[in-house]
Motif scaffolding. Sequence first.
Motif, PDB file in Angstrom:
ATOM      1  N   HIS A 139     -20.269 -42.199   0.496  1.00 44.86           N
ATOM      2  CA  HIS A 139     -21.318 -43.353  -0.040  1.00 44.86           C
ATOM      3  C   HIS A 139     -21.571 -42.545  -1.454  1.00 44.86           C
ATOM      4  CE1 HIS A 139     -24.346 -46.497  -0.381  1.00 44.86           C
ATOM      5  NE2 HIS A 139     -24.826 -45.659  -1.200  1.00 44.86           N
ATOM      6  N   GLY A 141     -23.657 -44.204  -5.024  1.00 43.14           N
ATOM      7  CA  GLY A 141     -24.508 -45.140  -5.603  1.00 43.14           C
ATOM      8  C   GLY A 141     -25.103 -44.688  -6.805  1.00 43.14           C
ATOM      9  N   THR A 143     -27.896 -46.267  -9.811  1.00 43.45           N
ATOM     10  CA  THR A 143     -28.792 -47.166 -10.275  1.00 43.45           C
ATOM     11  C   THR A 143     -29.117 -46.982 -11.875  1.00 43.45           C
ATOM     12  OG1 THR A 143     -30.051 -46.882  -7.960  1.00 43.45           O
ATOM     13  CG2 THR A 143     -31.450 -47.867  -9.830  1.00 43.45           C
ATOM     14  N   VAL A 188     -20.381 -51.650  -1.738  1.00 41.72           N
ATOM     15  CA  VAL A 188     -21.553 -52.375  -0.883  1.00 41.72           C
ATOM     16  C   VAL A 188     -22.540 -53.039  -1.704  1.00 41.72           C
ATOM     17  CG1 VAL A 188     -23.695 -51.187   0.289  1.00 41.72           C
ATOM     18  CG2 VAL A 188     -21.475 -49.933   0.505  1.00 41.72           C
ATOM     19  N   LYS A 189     -22.682 -52.576  -3.187  1.00 44.27           N
ATOM     20  CA  LYS A 189     -23.705 -53.275  -3.928  1.00 44.27           C
ATOM     21  C   LYS A 189     -23.219 -53.302  -5.272  1.00 44.27           C
ATOM     22  CE  LYS A 189     -27.571 -51.329  -5.003  1.00 44.27           C
ATOM     23  NZ  LYS A 189     -28.874 -50.658  -5.004  1.00 44.27           N
ATOM     24  N   CYS A 190     -23.433 -54.535  -5.833  1.00 44.57           N
ATOM     25  CA  CYS A 190     -23.233 -54.686  -7.482  1.00 44.57           C
ATOM     26  C   CYS A 190     -24.350 -55.568  -7.989  1.00 44.57           C
ATOM     27  CB  CYS A 190     -21.716 -54.958  -7.742  1.00 44.57           C
ATOM     28  SG  CYS A 190     -21.341 -54.751  -9.747  1.00 44.57           S
ATOM     29  N   GLU A 191     -25.249 -55.462  -8.556  1.00 44.52           N
ATOM     30  CA  GLU A 191     -26.265 -56.162  -9.116  1.00 44.52           C
ATOM     31  C   GLU A 191     -26.222 -56.007 -10.642  1.00 44.52           C
ATOM     32  OE1 GLU A 191     -29.634 -55.196  -6.876  1.00 44.52           O
ATOM     33  OE2 GLU A 191     -29.151 -55.820  -5.134  1.00 44.52           O
ATOM     34  N   TYR A 237     -16.231 -55.700 -12.017  1.00 40.09           N
ATOM     35  CA  TYR A 237     -17.329 -56.917 -11.834  1.00 40.09           C
ATOM     36  C   TYR A 237     -16.789 -58.141 -12.610  1.00 40.09           C
ATOM     37  CZ  TYR A 237     -21.480 -59.776 -12.749  1.00 40.09           C
ATOM     38  OH  TYR A 237     -22.506 -60.864 -12.982  1.00 40.09           O
ATOM     39  N   HIS A 274     -15.284 -58.184  -4.019  1.00 38.45           N
ATOM     40  CA  HIS A 274     -16.471 -58.928  -4.407  1.00 38.45           C
ATOM     41  C   HIS A 274     -17.164 -59.298  -3.174  1.00 38.45           C
ATOM     42  CE1 HIS A 274     -16.422 -59.440  -8.888  1.00 38.45           C
ATOM     43  NE2 HIS A 274     -15.228 -58.793  -8.586  1.00 38.45           N
ATOM     44  N   HIS A 276     -17.810 -57.686  -0.473  1.00 41.45           N
ATOM     45  CA  HIS A 276     -18.400 -56.421   0.087  1.00 41.45           C
ATOM     46  C   HIS A 276     -17.925 -56.222   1.420  1.00 41.45           C
ATOM     47  CE1 HIS A 276     -20.976 -56.699  -3.403  1.00 41.45           C
ATOM     48  NE2 HIS A 276     -21.133 -57.860  -3.186  1.00 41.45           N
ATOM     49  N   ASP A 326     -26.804 -51.874 -11.016  1.00 37.48           N
ATOM     50  CA  ASP A 326     -27.142 -51.112  -9.841  1.00 37.48           C
ATOM     51  C   ASP A 326     -25.916 -51.323  -8.741  1.00 37.48           C
ATOM     52  OD1 ASP A 326     -29.364 -50.603 -11.131  1.00 37.48           O
ATOM     53  OD2 ASP A 326     -30.874 -51.618  -9.894  1.00 37.48           O
ATOM     54  N   VAL A 327     -25.279 -50.281  -8.533  1.00 39.38           N
ATOM     55  CA  VAL A 327     -23.940 -50.267  -7.620  1.00 39.38           C
ATOM     56  C   VAL A 327     -23.916 -49.371  -6.426  1.00 39.38           C
ATOM     57  CG1 VAL A 327     -22.884 -51.312  -9.635  1.00 39.38           C
ATOM     58  CG2 VAL A 327     -22.808 -48.753  -9.369  1.00 39.38           C
TER      59      VAL A 327
END
Length: 342
Positions: A139, A141, A143, A188-191, A237, A274, A276, A326-327
């Motif tokens: 993982h 990540g 921020t 998992v995340k892309c904000e 993205y 996209h 996830h 934040d990914v």
Amino acid sequence: MNSMLKTGYLLIAWLTLYPCVIGSGMQDGGNSRGALLTVAGERDKAVRGKELIRDTRFRQGFSLSPLTPEEVMAAGSFDKAHKGYYYFEEKDKKPVWEFCQWASKHSLEGAVPEKNPDHSIQYRNAAKRVMRYRDGTLHIGVTTSKEYTAPRKAGGAFTGFLIQQDFPDLPDIGRMQHLYFSAALKVVKCERKMTDQEYDPAIHTAQTPMYFILKNRNPRSKDYNYAIWLGVQSFDYRYPKMNPKEEIGFDNDTHMYMYNIPQTAVWGVQTTFHDHQWHQAQVDLLPSVLQAIEGMKTKGAFLDSDPADLVLAGMNFGWECPGTFDVALEVKGLSLIVVNKK
């Protein structure tokens, strides 16, 4: 790296490191093993070859870069500049993976291992998280809302958090019959942490590039020491759909050509990161490697390079965030198997 993002910052760092790491001596480049690969023309066929990627399950952990490539250059090598070893399972070996934390305000240096209830082990701080699950999933990540105080301007350095390693054996492209690549990847995340007014897709994105380095190692060739970035692109993205076309570019800062393999050839037409969800690639990359060489020739480059002159020198993979996002991603089953001609 997308052509619109050719700032050269991370490319310079990678190119600078490579004269050091590929000259560090011959080591065990992987295991010779049989593998069942579900690829076109080889379905359910046992393939015996050599694994190029060392420590594919990330047991040995990683060594950590300083915050700028300039510190690496000043020290003379990654080994001399690194900020410590960070282990997961095997603590009696020097890690083969290197983690680069470029253009960051929050170094992971000094982070202590934390064991989670599911037995995963993580290192983290306000801006980064690296975690290994027991099955070998990694993982990564970032921020970046903790890294950027304002949206990045064009030309500015951008946050990159990437793993890298060299291939000490320098496998010869000309001897290969197959180059089997496999990996499973999930975003998992892309904000996005920018408003519509702040966000400019020409300079802002979050993406997960993977690059292999093809380098001419024939001292009798006019292209000696020239290199190509061979890209296996996944998430960006800005683009939900996979790109069916090859991309050829040139980075003026590093004087290296870049060839991005058509995404649909690796991940399939219907894939989108996209959603996830997990997506898996199992493909022979050798035809794409040969196409990359021919593609360079159409641009008037590598005219004196045959496959026998080129070697695979190493790879990198992870997050590049030229925008405030934040990914997090997870990767497992990473493999690159060479099957040489008989």
